[in-house]
Design a protein around this motif. Structure first.
Motif, mmCIF file in Angstrom:
data_model
loop_
_atom_site.group_PDB
_atom_site.id
_atom_site.type_symbol
_atom_site.label_atom_id
_atom_site.label_comp_id
_atom_site.label_asym_id
_atom_site.label_seq_id
_atom_site.Cartn_x
_atom_site.Cartn_y
_atom_site.Cartn_z
ATOM 1 N N HIS A 179 -19.079 -4.563 27.461
ATOM 2 C CA HIS A 179 -17.832 -4.726 26.586
ATOM 3 C C HIS A 179 -18.048 -5.074 25.180
ATOM 4 C CE1 HIS A 179 -15.877 -3.710 30.396
ATOM 5 N NE2 HIS A 179 -16.399 -4.669 30.937
ATOM 6 N N ASP A 180 -19.233 -5.064 24.897
ATOM 7 C CA ASP A 180 -19.342 -5.360 23.278
ATOM 8 C C ASP A 180 -19.273 -4.107 22.541
ATOM 9 O OD1 ASP A 180 -20.226 -6.780 21.139
ATOM 10 O OD2 ASP A 180 -22.179 -7.242 21.803
ATOM 11 N N ARG A 181 -18.659 -4.390 21.415
ATOM 12 C CA ARG A 181 -18.392 -3.202 20.387
ATOM 13 C C ARG A 181 -19.402 -3.306 19.445
ATOM 14 N NH1 ARG A 181 -11.764 -3.303 20.013
ATOM 15 N NH2 ARG A 181 -11.518 -2.580 22.069
ATOM 16 N N LYS A 196 -15.582 0.312 15.103
ATOM 17 C CA LYS A 196 -14.561 1.447 15.084
ATOM 18 C C LYS A 196 -14.887 2.413 14.119
ATOM 19 C CE LYS A 196 -10.979 -1.354 17.684
ATOM 20 N NZ LYS A 196 -9.518 -1.697 17.332
ATOM 21 N N LEU A 217 -13.418 -12.471 23.636
ATOM 22 C CA LEU A 217 -13.378 -11.172 23.531
ATOM 23 C C LEU A 217 -13.888 -10.268 24.491
ATOM 24 C CD1 LEU A 217 -14.083 -11.076 19.623
ATOM 25 C CD2 LEU A 217 -11.858 -10.814 20.577
ATOM 26 N N ARG A 245 -11.669 -10.411 27.481
ATOM 27 C CA ARG A 245 -10.345 -9.680 27.296
ATOM 28 C C ARG A 245 -10.671 -8.280 27.208
ATOM 29 N NH1 ARG A 245 -8.349 -10.998 21.589
ATOM 30 N NH2 ARG A 245 -8.055 -12.969 22.619
ATOM 31 N N ARG A 246 -11.779 -7.829 26.985
ATOM 32 C CA ARG A 246 -11.894 -6.173 27.145
ATOM 33 C C ARG A 246 -12.409 -5.931 28.320
ATOM 34 N NH1 ARG A 246 -15.932 -6.864 22.017
ATOM 35 N NH2 ARG A 246 -14.545 -7.114 20.179
ATOM 36 N N SER A 247 -12.978 -6.764 29.293
ATOM 37 C CA SER A 247 -13.528 -6.522 30.417
ATOM 38 C C SER A 247 -11.971 -6.610 31.227
ATOM 39 C CB SER A 247 -13.981 -7.813 31.121
ATOM 40 O OG SER A 247 -14.469 -7.454 32.463
ATOM 41 N N ARG A 306 -9.096 -5.572 30.206
ATOM 42 C CA ARG A 306 -8.547 -4.326 29.935
ATOM 43 C C ARG A 306 -9.046 -3.007 30.633
ATOM 44 N NH1 ARG A 306 -8.146 -5.422 23.358
ATOM 45 N NH2 ARG A 306 -6.422 -6.517 23.290
ATOM 46 N N ALA A 307 -10.166 -3.208 30.834
ATOM 47 C CA ALA A 307 -11.021 -2.267 31.933
ATOM 48 C C ALA A 307 -10.843 -2.369 33.236
ATOM 49 C CB ALA A 307 -12.371 -2.121 31.304
#
Length: 283
Positions: free
Chosen positions: A11-13, A17, A125, A128-130, A132-133
């Motif tokens: 989940h690392d960006r 973007k 972070l 949080r992304r995890s 959301r997934a």
């Protein structure tokens, strides 16, 4: 030409973007280094999370978390040559040279920090992304985010701090200047490096909030700490105190502050030369 794999958390960006110009940005310095390497003919693949595939000439373990999960470390060890496998733990209790205990004789100011790198923001972070997934958080027992706090002496530290495993207490020892405070930041990749002393009006010195900077040599103590901590690539924050180099922070996934993005990108070519030194070793 070599094939490079960058191992990140699922989940690392790492790639950030796309902006309005449809270009990729990234919060990480390694992104600029990889862009240089791609221009030189090397191929790059971002591997988000462990896999069963080990097709690469060289890999980089680049998980933005204080302690890299064991499954990611095990996956990284499966490559014939992988950078930063030994730097899987950058908690303050492991890396800081300024730690003090409750009964210490230190008479100066102190600072209370999270044991986690960057106050645990990277782990927050990722959690949080995890979620959301629709997946469980990879770091389920995170403490509440707290700002760093400076106290005039050990006696002013609130009760319970020393008994809290999530926090550490350090000597507060920025290098004092007539117009502010200074700290030193050493960025390195293999044998290529740059070390800069930044002066800031703020006692908590950040590279993005400085009034001047100058190149400085790397002390032998820092080179020895780098060997001890297993860093091939990264950034060390340190100060000179009473003639000694004291490590304060070690980062295996250094960022590129937006305000200094052009400066960091300009130095990426030299770090890419250092990366190519590892590629030659891998061969």
């Amino acid at each position: 030409m070599s094939h490079i794999v960058v191992i990140t958390h699922e989940h690392d960006r790492f790639l950030g973007k796309r902006n309005l110009m449809l270009r990729r940005g990234s919060p990480y310095l390694l992104f600029d280094v990889l862009e240089q390497l791609k221009r030189r003919g090397h191929s790059v693949r971002i591997q988000q999370g462990p896999s069963k595939i080990y097709n690469a000439d060289i890999a980089v373990l680049h998980v933005d978390a204080t302690v890299t999960p064991a499954d990611h470390v095990d996956y990284a060890k499966g490559f014939a040559f992988c950078l930063n496998v030994g730097a899987s733990d950058i908690s303050k209790r492991r890396i800081s040279g300024a730690l003090i205990s409750e009964g210490d004789a230190w008479q100066g100011p102190v600072i209370v920090k999270s044991d986690l790198n960057n106050r645990g923001i990277p782990e927050t972070l990722l959690n949080r992304r995890s979620r959301r997934a629709g997946k469980p958080p990879p770091f389920p027992h995170l403490p509440t985010l707290q700002p760093y706090e400076v106290y005039g002496s050990l006696g002013e530290v609130p009760d319970g701090i020393f008994g809290n495993d999530d926090l550490v207490v350090e000597k507060f020892i920025p290098e004092r200047e007539p117009d502010g405070f200074a700290a030193r930041f050493w960025v390195f990749c293999g044998e290529r490096e740059r070390c800069t002393r930044y002066v800031s009006p703020n006692s908590l010195v950040k590279a993005s909030e400085t009034i001047r900077r100058e190149p400085v040599p790397v002390p032998d103590e820092m080179r020895e700490r780098r060997r001890e901590l297993g860093f091939d690539y990264g950034k060390f924050d340190f100060v000179l105190h009473e003639g000694r180099a004291i490590l304060l922070d070690a980062n295996k996934t250094p960022g590129r502050p937006q305000s200094l993005a052009k400066m960091f990108a300009a130095g990426a070519a030299d770090l890419a030369d250092g990366f190519e030194g590892f590629i030659r070793q891998a061969r």
